[in-house]
Design a protein around this motif. Structure first.
Motif, PDB file in Angstrom:
ATOM      1  N   PRO A 118      46.527  33.708  77.930  1.00 25.36           N
ATOM      2  CA  PRO A 118      47.273  34.968  77.920  1.00 25.36           C
ATOM      3  C   PRO A 118      46.362  36.185  77.963  1.00 25.36           C
ATOM      4  O   PRO A 118      46.723  37.221  78.561  1.00 25.36           O
ATOM      5  CB  PRO A 118      48.074  34.915  76.609  1.00 25.36           C
ATOM      6  CG  PRO A 118      47.462  33.838  75.799  1.00 25.36           C
ATOM      7  CD  PRO A 118      46.862  32.869  76.756  1.00 25.36           C
ATOM      8  N   ARG A 119      45.179  36.086  77.359  1.00 26.86           N
ATOM      9  CA  ARG A 119      44.253  37.209  77.388  1.00 26.86           C
ATOM     10  C   ARG A 119      43.824  37.524  78.819  1.00 26.86           C
ATOM     11  O   ARG A 119      43.760  38.691  79.229  1.00 26.86           O
ATOM     12  CB  ARG A 119      43.034  36.886  76.523  1.00 26.86           C
ATOM     13  CG  ARG A 119      42.069  38.043  76.343  1.00 26.86           C
ATOM     14  CD  ARG A 119      40.954  37.683  75.378  1.00 26.86           C
ATOM     15  NE  ARG A 119      40.103  36.617  75.883  1.00 26.86           N
ATOM     16  CZ  ARG A 119      39.885  35.472  75.243  1.00 26.86           C
ATOM     17  NH1 ARG A 119      40.464  35.233  74.092  1.00 26.86           N
ATOM     18  NH2 ARG A 119      39.095  34.554  75.766  1.00 26.86           N
TER      19      ARG A 119
ATOM     20  N   VAL B 184      46.748  39.128  80.789  1.00 22.77           N
ATOM     21  CA  VAL B 184      46.895  40.548  80.444  1.00 22.77           C
ATOM     22  C   VAL B 184      45.749  41.359  81.040  1.00 22.77           C
ATOM     23  O   VAL B 184      45.953  42.485  81.510  1.00 22.77           O
ATOM     24  CB  VAL B 184      46.954  40.731  78.914  1.00 22.77           C
ATOM     25  CG1 VAL B 184      46.939  42.210  78.544  1.00 22.77           C
ATOM     26  CG2 VAL B 184      48.196  40.060  78.355  1.00 22.77           C
TER      27      VAL B 184
ATOM     28  N   PHE C 143      46.560  41.999  84.658  1.00 25.75           N
ATOM     29  CA  PHE C 143      47.627  42.996  84.748  1.00 25.75           C
ATOM     30  C   PHE C 143      47.106  44.392  84.436  1.00 25.75           C
ATOM     31  O   PHE C 143      47.429  45.370  85.136  1.00 25.75           O
ATOM     32  CB  PHE C 143      48.753  42.627  83.776  1.00 25.75           C
ATOM     33  CG  PHE C 143      49.856  43.644  83.715  1.00 25.75           C
ATOM     34  CD1 PHE C 143      50.830  43.711  84.705  1.00 25.75           C
ATOM     35  CD2 PHE C 143      49.921  44.547  82.657  1.00 25.75           C
ATOM     36  CE1 PHE C 143      51.837  44.661  84.645  1.00 25.75           C
ATOM     37  CE2 PHE C 143      50.927  45.496  82.587  1.00 25.75           C
ATOM     38  CZ  PHE C 143      51.893  45.550  83.590  1.00 25.75           C
ATOM     39  N   ALA C 144      46.282  44.520  83.377  1.00 27.08           N
ATOM     40  CA  ALA C 144      45.753  45.833  83.000  1.00 27.08           C
ATOM     41  C   ALA C 144      44.825  46.390  84.067  1.00 27.08           C
ATOM     42  O   ALA C 144      44.804  47.604  84.315  1.00 27.08           O
ATOM     43  CB  ALA C 144      45.019  45.720  81.659  1.00 27.08           C
TER      44      ALA C 144
ATOM     45  N   THR D 224      42.628  48.695  77.387  1.00 25.54           N
ATOM     46  CA  THR D 224      42.981  47.277  77.328  1.00 25.54           C
ATOM     47  C   THR D 224      41.980  46.441  78.112  1.00 25.54           C
ATOM     48  O   THR D 224      41.531  45.381  77.647  1.00 25.54           O
ATOM     49  CB  THR D 224      44.397  47.058  77.882  1.00 25.54           C
ATOM     50  OG1 THR D 224      45.334  47.828  77.129  1.00 25.54           O
ATOM     51  CG2 THR D 224      44.787  45.588  77.812  1.00 25.54           C
TER      52      THR D 224
ATOM     53  N   LEU E 281      39.501  43.555  76.372  1.00 29.35           N
ATOM     54  CA  LEU E 281      39.570  42.157  76.798  1.00 29.35           C
ATOM     55  C   LEU E 281      38.277  41.705  77.466  1.00 29.35           C
ATOM     56  O   LEU E 281      37.856  40.553  77.291  1.00 29.35           O
ATOM     57  CB  LEU E 281      40.762  41.960  77.732  1.00 29.35           C
ATOM     58  CG  LEU E 281      42.125  42.244  77.071  1.00 29.35           C
ATOM     59  CD1 LEU E 281      43.259  42.020  78.062  1.00 29.35           C
ATOM     60  CD2 LEU E 281      42.328  41.387  75.829  1.00 29.35           C
TER      61      LEU E 281
END
Length: 402
Positions: free
Chosen positions: A238-239, A242, A245-246, A289, A293
């Protein structure tokens, strides 16, 4: 699993080192922004410069956002540890924030842009949010405030001709920065005490940063509850989703921002300005973000030997944040060396980088000899109202650390 159980792994020094490293990275970004801003004096006569533009693009709004995120995460860690001991820390945490506010009020006399006196009163909201046990509710609340509904309301009101929405924000017309820059030390203290602080609060309120802080407090609290930093290996997939996406969102917002602003008529200018602040906030959150990450990915792999060097910085952010102002305000301001008159932006950035490297070396030296940073120790003493908090490490421990 209970919140106490979820946070148990945060007692692992390796996991705390990751959080401390992130906090140190946030402080680095804040300091470099302050350096190229000449601790606010850049805005007396802004001159476009690549060094300034690069620093602001990389860190302005992003490091501040990461600081707020870490504040919410730190709240979880503190409360989780107290619960594990069977202690209700609610009243003590409120008192801890009152002490932080006191530090901020004193610090604000020297540096009007300081953030402690903003974080401290808003931190009381965390005591309310902590009573909401459903993380989904917290994330919905975070999404609402991060969407900047107040800025949206002001856009609509400005387009409708409402007088209150058309007034220029106080921080854009506040006149005393030049007095702080050119006057005596006493002059600076006097104008910072009232007008400078009103300007700071105007900036945080008008540009949507108060809402951003509250939203990031909530996100940091949820990340603590789910063990995102305590057990990062469980969140690898999931990291990375994301992160992708970011990255896309960051590029889309940066690319589309001019076109989005053109959707509104140039008059009234207040409507466009509020939309600019709204989109800028979203872009900063997206980039922050990405930074968080990527930091976690690198820390868990090839970057750890380098990134862990930031952990001691993260353990004494209060001391260093205040110390930066105490040293560099006299460097830039007229009552001291007055370098704001002659220093170039590349020189200011180089000075900031060199100074931060010195802070890293100092932090490593300090923690080989002491348990806490000076202000962190004082904060802890005042929080518990007892002087028995250990400060100096024993000689054997110092030799082992060295």
């Amino acid at each position: 699993m209970s919140p106490a159980g979820e946070g148990a792994d945060m007692h692992d020094p390796a996991r705390l080192e990751l959080v401390d490293g992130l906090r140190g990275f946030a402080l680095m970004g804040l300091f470099l922004v302050h350096a190229v801003e000449l601790f606010e004096l850049y805005w007396l006569d802004p001159q476009p410069d690549p060094a300034f533009a690069w620093t602001m693009a990389a860190f302005a709004g992003k490091s501040f956002a990461l600081f707020a995120l870490c504040f919410g995460l730190s709240f979880f860690i503190i409360m989780d540890r107290a619960r594990a001991r069977g202690v209700d820390f609610t009243g003590r945490f409120a008192w801890r924030l009152a002490i932080l506010l006191g530090f901020g009020l004193l610090h604000g006399l020297v540096y009007r842009g300081e953030i402690l006196q903003v974080l401290a009163p808003l931190g009381l909201l965390l005591l309310v949010f902590d009573r909401i046990r459903d993380n989904r509710i917290l994330l919905v609340l975070a999404a609402i405030v991060l969407a900047q509904p107040i800025l949206a309301l002001r856009i609509v009101a400005a387009l409708d001709g409402a007088a209150w929405a058309l007034q220029p924000p106080f921080f854009t017309v506040e006149p005393t920065l030049v007095i702080a820059a050119t006057g005596s030390f006493a002059d600076m203290l006097a104008v910072n005490a009232v007008s400078g602080q009103l300007g700071k609060w105007s900036f945080y309120l008008e540009t949507g940063r108060i809402a951003e802080i509250v939203g990031l407090f909530l996100v940091g609290l949820v990340l603590g509850r789910i063990g995102f930093f305590a057990r990062p290996d469980e969140f690898t997939r999931p990291r990375r989703i994301v992160l992708a996406f970011a990255l896309v969102l960051s590029f889309l917002l940066a690319w589309s921002k001019p076109a989005l602003l053109e959707l509104l008529p140039p008059d009234p200018a207040a409507a466009r300005q509020n939309l600019d602040w709204m989109v800028t906030s979203w872009l900063a959150l997206a980039v922050m973000t990405v930074q968080v990450l990527v930091f976690v990915e690198l820390y868990l792999s090839v970057g750890r030997p380098v990134l862990r060097r930031l952990a001691p910085i993260g353990r004494m952010t209060l001391t260093l944040y205040v110390g930066q102002s105490l040293i560099f305000v006299p460097v830039f301001y007229g009552f001291g060396l007055g370098l704001y008159r002659t220093i170039t932006e590349p020189q200011a950035l180089a000075l900031g980088i060199a100074a931060f490297l010195a802070q890293i070396a100092f932090a490593h030296w300090w923690f080989a000899r002491f348990h806490y940073g000076p202000l962190e120790w004082l904060w802890r003493v005042l929080t518990y109202l007892r002087a028995g908090v250990p400060f100096v490490k024993r000689a054997a421990a110092q030799e082992a650390a060295a």
